[in-house]
Design a protein around this motif. Structure first.
Motif, PDB file in Angstrom:
ATOM      1  N   LEU A  95       0.877  -1.171   0.000  1.00  0.00           N
ATOM      2  CA  LEU A  95       0.000   0.000   0.000  1.00  0.00           C
ATOM      3  C   LEU A  95       0.912   1.219   0.000  1.00  0.00           C
ATOM      4  CD1 LEU A  95      -2.956   1.068   0.372  1.00  0.00           C
ATOM      5  CD2 LEU A  95      -2.509   1.043   2.827  1.00  0.00           C
ATOM      6  N   VAL A  96       0.714   2.122  -0.952  1.00  0.00           N
ATOM      7  CA  VAL A  96       1.623   3.249  -1.146  1.00  0.00           C
ATOM      8  C   VAL A  96       0.885   4.566  -0.937  1.00  0.00           C
ATOM      9  CG1 VAL A  96       3.116   4.435  -2.802  1.00  0.00           C
ATOM     10  CG2 VAL A  96       3.033   1.955  -2.779  1.00  0.00           C
ATOM     11  N   LYS A  97       1.527   5.488  -0.222  1.00  0.00           N
ATOM     12  CA  LYS A  97       1.002   6.844  -0.055  1.00  0.00           C
ATOM     13  C   LYS A  97       2.094   7.848  -0.408  1.00  0.00           C
ATOM     14  CE  LYS A  97      -1.956   5.831   3.954  1.00  0.00           C
ATOM     15  NZ  LYS A  97      -2.197   6.224   5.354  1.00  0.00           N
ATOM     16  N   PRO A  98       1.828   8.855  -1.255  1.00  0.00           N
ATOM     17  CA  PRO A  98       0.608   8.957  -2.069  1.00  0.00           C
ATOM     18  C   PRO A  98       0.761   8.112  -3.330  1.00  0.00           C
ATOM     19  CG  PRO A  98       1.977  10.896  -2.368  1.00  0.00           C
ATOM     20  CD  PRO A  98       2.692  10.026  -1.371  1.00  0.00           C
ATOM     21  N   GLY A  99      -0.272   7.377  -3.665  1.00  0.00           N
ATOM     22  CA  GLY A  99      -0.218   6.464  -4.793  1.00  0.00           C
ATOM     23  C   GLY A  99       0.003   7.150  -6.127  1.00  0.00           C
ATOM     24  N   LYS A 100      -0.511   8.377  -6.247  1.00  0.00           N
ATOM     25  CA  LYS A 100      -0.427   9.061  -7.547  1.00  0.00           C
ATOM     26  C   LYS A 100       1.018   9.355  -7.952  1.00  0.00           C
ATOM     27  CE  LYS A 100      -1.208  13.581  -5.353  1.00  0.00           C
ATOM     28  NZ  LYS A 100      -2.127  14.743  -5.245  1.00  0.00           N
TER      29      LYS A 100
END
Length: 341
Positions: A95-100
């Motif tokens: 899970l990645v933040k921020p994905g964009k």
């Protein structure tokens, strides 16, 4: 059956932010699933509810320090990732933040080059598959760079990583702790065994799917993420022998419960097996293996609240939770315990 049927009011001050100094010093609410009657006790009083010949089933998974903070190569932008599932060839679903900021081909640097990750695919729910490169042993690097992935409702930093591990944690792979087991000390487990209660081990690597919010109105439309579990041959025999002799199988935590109910066959026999489970337990479910459950107090409208409602009845659970709020019990991962038996 609506998700909103499992809502309740919880004052924020009852969400436990820190573990107690003594693991076993938490409170214990005993809930009779037949009558709905509750008793207010301390966790060490659990011994009074166990009988010689019973079997406690614990989940011996170990939480990995799965939260990593890195920098995107080229822009130096901050990236936070959470390791969810180990794949092959040093690839993890994350899970990645921020994905964009993390399109396919993005390279992320952790620990000034100690660890490098490359986004190689985007999968379900926008999760990223990241392939890692490093020198040495991955687990040692993770222990050096990673943080324990505490749930978002815990805002304090954890001073001691071991307080988010059970004392019997053994097999690394979880993104979250099986928190019902956090109440046990080695001394208390020794007392349990000394009174003739058997302790069986299963493994379920807890993913974030267990805590994934239910976003649909109709409970039956919710889909659980899959989690990897193992039931060994000798442990299956120990649990089956308990049932065959007329004694009780008591699950320590919802993860142990889900493991048992995933591995039991229609004839009520627990099978030694390993694999992935996405079992979703909610009211109407027929338990084939679990007779009782030690658990914590769970979030409103969560799949965990639905599981305990399946075992004890929704009305009994919600009434018990209202009583817990009135009595100032501590809620969620570092909170107090409930025994449904």
């Amino acid at each position: 059956m609506k998700t909103s049927d499992f809502n309740y009011e919880l004052p924020k001050e009852l969400i436990a932010q820190d573990p107690l100094k003594d693991r076993s010093a938490s409170r214990l609410m005993h809930l009779d699933p037949l009558s709905g009657a509750v008793e207010h006790r301390h966790f060490t009083d659990i011994l009074e509810y166990l009988h010689p010949g019973d079997c406690l089933v614990i989940n011996d998974t170990k939480v990995i320090p799965a939260r990593l903070y890195g920098r995107k190569e080229g822009t130096d932008a901050s990236i936070e990732i959470l390791l969810l599932k180990r794949k092959e060839n040093d690839v993890w679903e994350t899970l990645v933040k921020p994905g964009k900021r993390c399109k396919i081909g993005t390279v992320i640097d952790f620990g000034e080059g100690i660890l490098t990750g490359t986004v190689i695919d985007i999968v379900e729910d926008g999760n990223r598959l990241i392939q890692f490169t490093y020198d040495g042993i991955f687990e040692e690097i993770l222990d050096q760079l990673g943080e324990m992935p505490l749930p978002p409702y815990i805002t304090h930093k954890l001073k001691d990583k071991n307080r988010y591990q059970t004392v019997y944690a053994k097999h690394e792979g979880s993104a979250a702790a099986p928190t019902a087991g956090l109440h046990f000390t080695k001394e208390l487990l020794g007392q349990v065994e000394d009174m003739g209660v058997k302790i069986a081990h299963v493994t379920l690597h807890v993913g974030l799917g267990t805590f994934r919010p239910v976003k649909v109105d109709d409970v039956k439309e919710h889909h659980m993420h899959s989690e990897f579990f193992v039931v060994e041959e000798d442990q299956a025999k120990l649990i089956n022998d308990t049932k065959a002799s007329g004694h009780r199988v008591i699950s320590v935590g919802t993860t142990s419960c889900r493991t048992l109910e995933s591995a039991v066959s229609d004839d009520g026999i627990l099978r030694a097996k390993s694999g992935w489970t996405d079992i979703f337990i909610y009211p109407g479910f027929t338990f084939k293996m679990v007779d009782g459950l030690i658990t914590n107090f769970h979030l409103p409208e969560s799949t965990l609240l639905m599981l305990v409602s399946a075992l004890a009845g929704k009305d009994h659970i919600l009434a018990a939770y209202e009583e817990a709020v009135r009595q100032g019990y501590r809620f969620f991962s570092f909170g107090d315990a409930m025994l449904i038996l």
